[in-house]
Scaffold this motif. Sequence first.
Motif, PDB file in Angstrom:
ATOM      1  N   GLY A  94       0.915  -1.161   0.039  1.00  0.00           N
ATOM      2  CA  GLY A  94      -0.112   0.060   0.173  1.00  0.00           C
ATOM      3  C   GLY A  94       0.833   1.273  -0.005  1.00  0.00           C
ATOM      4  N   PHE A  95       1.907   1.275   0.737  1.00  0.00           N
ATOM      5  CA  PHE A  95       2.887   2.250   0.829  1.00  0.00           C
ATOM      6  C   PHE A  95       3.656   2.497  -0.607  1.00  0.00           C
ATOM      7  CE2 PHE A  95       2.720   1.072   5.214  1.00  0.00           C
ATOM      8  CZ  PHE A  95       2.567   2.165   5.771  1.00  0.00           C
ATOM      9  N   VAL A  96       3.878   1.380  -1.128  1.00  0.00           N
ATOM     10  CA  VAL A  96       4.445   1.213  -2.570  1.00  0.00           C
ATOM     11  C   VAL A  96       3.323   2.073  -3.482  1.00  0.00           C
ATOM     12  CG1 VAL A  96       5.377   0.040  -4.675  1.00  0.00           C
ATOM     13  CG2 VAL A  96       6.068  -0.260  -2.202  1.00  0.00           C
ATOM     14  N   ALA A  97       2.053   1.742  -3.322  1.00  0.00           N
ATOM     15  CA  ALA A  97       1.087   2.019  -4.330  1.00  0.00           C
ATOM     16  C   ALA A  97       0.668   3.756  -4.169  1.00  0.00           C
ATOM     17  CB  ALA A  97      -0.327   1.342  -4.030  1.00  0.00           C
ATOM     18  N   LEU A  98       0.798   4.276  -2.834  1.00  0.00           N
ATOM     19  CA  LEU A  98       0.538   5.357  -2.339  1.00  0.00           C
ATOM     20  C   LEU A  98       1.794   6.222  -3.219  1.00  0.00           C
ATOM     21  CD1 LEU A  98      -0.959   7.542  -1.084  1.00  0.00           C
ATOM     22  CD2 LEU A  98       0.363   7.223   1.024  1.00  0.00           C
ATOM     23  N   GLN A  99       2.885   5.889  -3.011  1.00  0.00           N
ATOM     24  CA  GLN A  99       4.126   6.652  -3.485  1.00  0.00           C
ATOM     25  C   GLN A  99       4.019   6.672  -5.223  1.00  0.00           C
ATOM     26  OE1 GLN A  99       7.449   7.980  -1.707  1.00  0.00           O
ATOM     27  NE2 GLN A  99       6.837   8.876  -3.679  1.00  0.00           N
ATOM     28  N   MET A 100       3.493   5.501  -5.617  1.00  0.00           N
ATOM     29  CA  MET A 100       3.343   5.385  -7.035  1.00  0.00           C
ATOM     30  C   MET A 100       2.290   6.351  -7.392  1.00  0.00           C
ATOM     31  SD  MET A 100       3.164   1.883  -9.130  1.00  0.00           S
ATOM     32  CE  MET A 100       1.607   1.487  -8.600  1.00  0.00           C
ATOM     33  N   ALA A 101       1.177   6.420  -6.685  1.00  0.00           N
ATOM     34  CA  ALA A 101       0.156   7.329  -7.353  1.00  0.00           C
ATOM     35  C   ALA A 101       0.530   8.874  -7.084  1.00  0.00           C
ATOM     36  CB  ALA A 101      -0.904   7.088  -6.166  1.00  0.00           C
ATOM     37  N   ILE A 102       1.473   9.187  -6.192  1.00  0.00           N
ATOM     38  CA  ILE A 102       1.948  10.228  -6.153  1.00  0.00           C
ATOM     39  C   ILE A 102       2.933  10.678  -7.451  1.00  0.00           C
ATOM     40  CG2 ILE A 102       3.379  12.003  -4.967  1.00  0.00           C
ATOM     41  CD1 ILE A 102       2.121  10.559  -2.227  1.00  0.00           C
ATOM     42  N   PHE A 113      -5.989   1.455  -1.003  1.00  0.00           N
ATOM     43  CA  PHE A 113      -4.878   1.353  -0.028  1.00  0.00           C
ATOM     44  C   PHE A 113      -5.412   0.720   1.204  1.00  0.00           C
ATOM     45  CE2 PHE A 113      -4.590   5.562  -2.248  1.00  0.00           C
ATOM     46  CZ  PHE A 113      -3.455   5.340  -3.001  1.00  0.00           C
ATOM     47  N   ALA A 114      -4.720  -0.661   1.382  1.00  0.00           N
ATOM     48  CA  ALA A 114      -5.523  -1.545   2.357  1.00  0.00           C
ATOM     49  C   ALA A 114      -4.331  -1.785   3.477  1.00  0.00           C
ATOM     50  CB  ALA A 114      -5.648  -2.970   2.025  1.00  0.00           C
ATOM     51  N   ASP A 115      -4.620  -1.298   4.767  1.00  0.00           N
ATOM     52  CA  ASP A 115      -3.915  -1.289   5.885  1.00  0.00           C
ATOM     53  C   ASP A 115      -2.535  -0.576   5.684  1.00  0.00           C
ATOM     54  OD1 ASP A 115      -5.411  -3.374   7.993  1.00  0.00           O
ATOM     55  OD2 ASP A 115      -5.732  -4.045   5.864  1.00  0.00           O
ATOM     56  N   CYS A 116      -2.458   0.893   5.467  1.00  0.00           N
ATOM     57  CA  CYS A 116      -1.055   1.589   5.180  1.00  0.00           C
ATOM     58  C   CYS A 116      -1.696   3.094   5.877  1.00  0.00           C
ATOM     59  CB  CYS A 116      -0.827   1.478   4.171  1.00  0.00           C
ATOM     60  SG  CYS A 116      -1.963   2.089   2.628  1.00  0.00           S
ATOM     61  N   GLY A 117      -0.808   3.880   5.267  1.00  0.00           N
ATOM     62  CA  GLY A 117      -1.039   5.295   5.447  1.00  0.00           C
ATOM     63  C   GLY A 117       0.102   6.333   4.689  1.00  0.00           C
ATOM     64  N   ALA A 118       0.015   7.477   5.105  1.00  0.00           N
ATOM     65  CA  ALA A 118       0.951   8.499   4.848  1.00  0.00           C
ATOM     66  C   ALA A 118       2.152   8.631   5.653  1.00  0.00           C
ATOM     67  CB  ALA A 118       0.148   9.715   4.415  1.00  0.00           C
ATOM     68  N   ALA A 119       2.164   8.248   6.994  1.00  0.00           N
ATOM     69  CA  ALA A 119       3.057   8.612   7.949  1.00  0.00           C
ATOM     70  C   ALA A 119       2.778   7.752   9.246  1.00  0.00           C
ATOM     71  CB  ALA A 119       3.170  10.137   8.302  1.00  0.00           C
ATOM     72  N   PHE A 120       3.866   7.362   9.794  1.00  0.00           N
ATOM     73  CA  PHE A 120       3.745   6.568  11.092  1.00  0.00           C
ATOM     74  C   PHE A 120       4.009   7.379  12.518  1.00  0.00           C
ATOM     75  CE2 PHE A 120       4.676   2.831   8.483  1.00  0.00           C
ATOM     76  CZ  PHE A 120       4.019   2.129   8.884  1.00  0.00           C
ATOM     77  N   SER A 121       3.340   7.005  13.604  1.00  0.00           N
ATOM     78  CA  SER A 121       3.688   7.847  14.671  1.00  0.00           C
ATOM     79  C   SER A 121       5.133   7.414  14.927  1.00  0.00           C
ATOM     80  CB  SER A 121       2.620   7.288  15.840  1.00  0.00           C
ATOM     81  OG  SER A 121       3.147   5.961  16.020  1.00  0.00           O
ATOM     82  N   ASP A 122       5.466   8.179  16.098  1.00  0.00           N
ATOM     83  CA  ASP A 122       7.055   8.127  16.577  1.00  0.00           C
ATOM     84  C   ASP A 122       6.983   6.489  17.144  1.00  0.00           C
ATOM     85  OD1 ASP A 122       7.480  10.619  16.265  1.00  0.00           O
ATOM     86  OD2 ASP A 122       7.368  11.334  18.275  1.00  0.00           O
ATOM     87  N   ALA A 123       6.226   6.138  17.482  1.00  0.00           N
ATOM     88  CA  ALA A 123       6.064   4.471  18.090  1.00  0.00           C
ATOM     89  C   ALA A 123       6.311   3.739  16.817  1.00  0.00           C
ATOM     90  CB  ALA A 123       5.017   4.364  18.969  1.00  0.00           C
ATOM     91  N   LEU A 189       9.063   7.779   6.611  1.00  0.00           N
ATOM     92  CA  LEU A 189       8.087   7.974   5.588  1.00  0.00           C
ATOM     93  C   LEU A 189       7.201   9.145   6.148  1.00  0.00           C
ATOM     94  CD1 LEU A 189       6.548   6.648   2.821  1.00  0.00           C
ATOM     95  CD2 LEU A 189       4.815   5.961   4.797  1.00  0.00           C
ATOM     96  N   ASP A 190       6.914  10.083   5.203  1.00  0.00           N
ATOM     97  CA  ASP A 190       6.022  11.007   5.497  1.00  0.00           C
ATOM     98  C   ASP A 190       5.562  11.679   4.118  1.00  0.00           C
ATOM     99  OD1 ASP A 190       4.615  13.140   6.371  1.00  0.00           O
ATOM    100  OD2 ASP A 190       5.708  13.856   7.709  1.00  0.00           O
ATOM    101  N   LEU A 191       4.509  11.347   3.476  1.00  0.00           N
ATOM    102  CA  LEU A 191       3.794  11.580   2.359  1.00  0.00           C
ATOM    103  C   LEU A 191       2.704  12.549   2.418  1.00  0.00           C
ATOM    104  CD1 LEU A 191       3.814   8.124   0.475  1.00  0.00           C
ATOM    105  CD2 LEU A 191       5.621  10.179   0.410  1.00  0.00           C
ATOM    106  N   ARG A 192       2.367  12.921   3.626  1.00  0.00           N
ATOM    107  CA  ARG A 192       1.157  13.824   4.143  1.00  0.00           C
ATOM    108  C   ARG A 192       1.159  15.043   3.309  1.00  0.00           C
ATOM    109  NH1 ARG A 192       1.828  13.946  10.455  1.00  0.00           N
ATOM    110  NH2 ARG A 192       3.969  14.095   9.674  1.00  0.00           N
TER     111      ARG A 192
END
Length: 262
Positions: A94-102, A113-123, A189-192
Amino acid sequence: MDRLFAGGTVNASENGRGAPLVLLHSLLSDRASFDAVVPELAKSFRVIVPELPGFGRSKPAGSSLVDVADRIADAIGDASSGQAPVVLGNGYGGFVALQMAINHPGLAARYIFADCGAAFSDAGREAFRTMAAASKAKGLAAITDVAMCRLFAPEFQAQHPDLMVDRRAAFLKTDEHVFRAACAQLAELDLRDELHKVTVPALVLVGEHDEATPPPMSHALAAGLPDARLKIITGCAHVPQLQAPKLFLQAIADFLPVATAG
């Protein structure tokens, strides 16, 4: 049937006939994670399931997520024969797909986009750094239990011992260098700020009990995309297509274009 794309660098299976539908697997799994849903999808679509760069027979790409996304974009361009596909990515896929879409507007007609996001928390970032360090010091076997817990809830693991044997074996086949490179990518990662570039329709899915990419990441992703809807798959964790294939198929059914195997 397996075919090679992107100059022979990406191996992918193809099943069915019709409009192209591309499925991208997660980091802690492999393309077999889609085996339970491909037969049904192949009744209406030409289902293309690549092995991500560095997995299986696909050759590694560069060290950045952009490199991986560019390689997969080349493969999709080859495989889709000029027809913009639907691209579904799960987890790392999903992260690969998001980067590709951008970076590759116009490549796909829509994204899931299944079970992914644009950025993770610090944890979340620290979890990837910890897994990478542990795998470097002791090998993938040292983090297999952690990996499986990120994929499946403990109750599901206990109820499906044969599946867990298979999934552990698949994880242990992962190239350690590819795994650590991916961990480094996701930790940074931070694609926001780039989500506005994804102008095609998107469906954001997340398992209710996903601990690897918790539901708040999907809520934020859906809110940041210009044209997106969000669905939560109840009772599931990080790989709903494996845990509850019928629920997964139901979740995506009304987003997929009307198609026939033709």
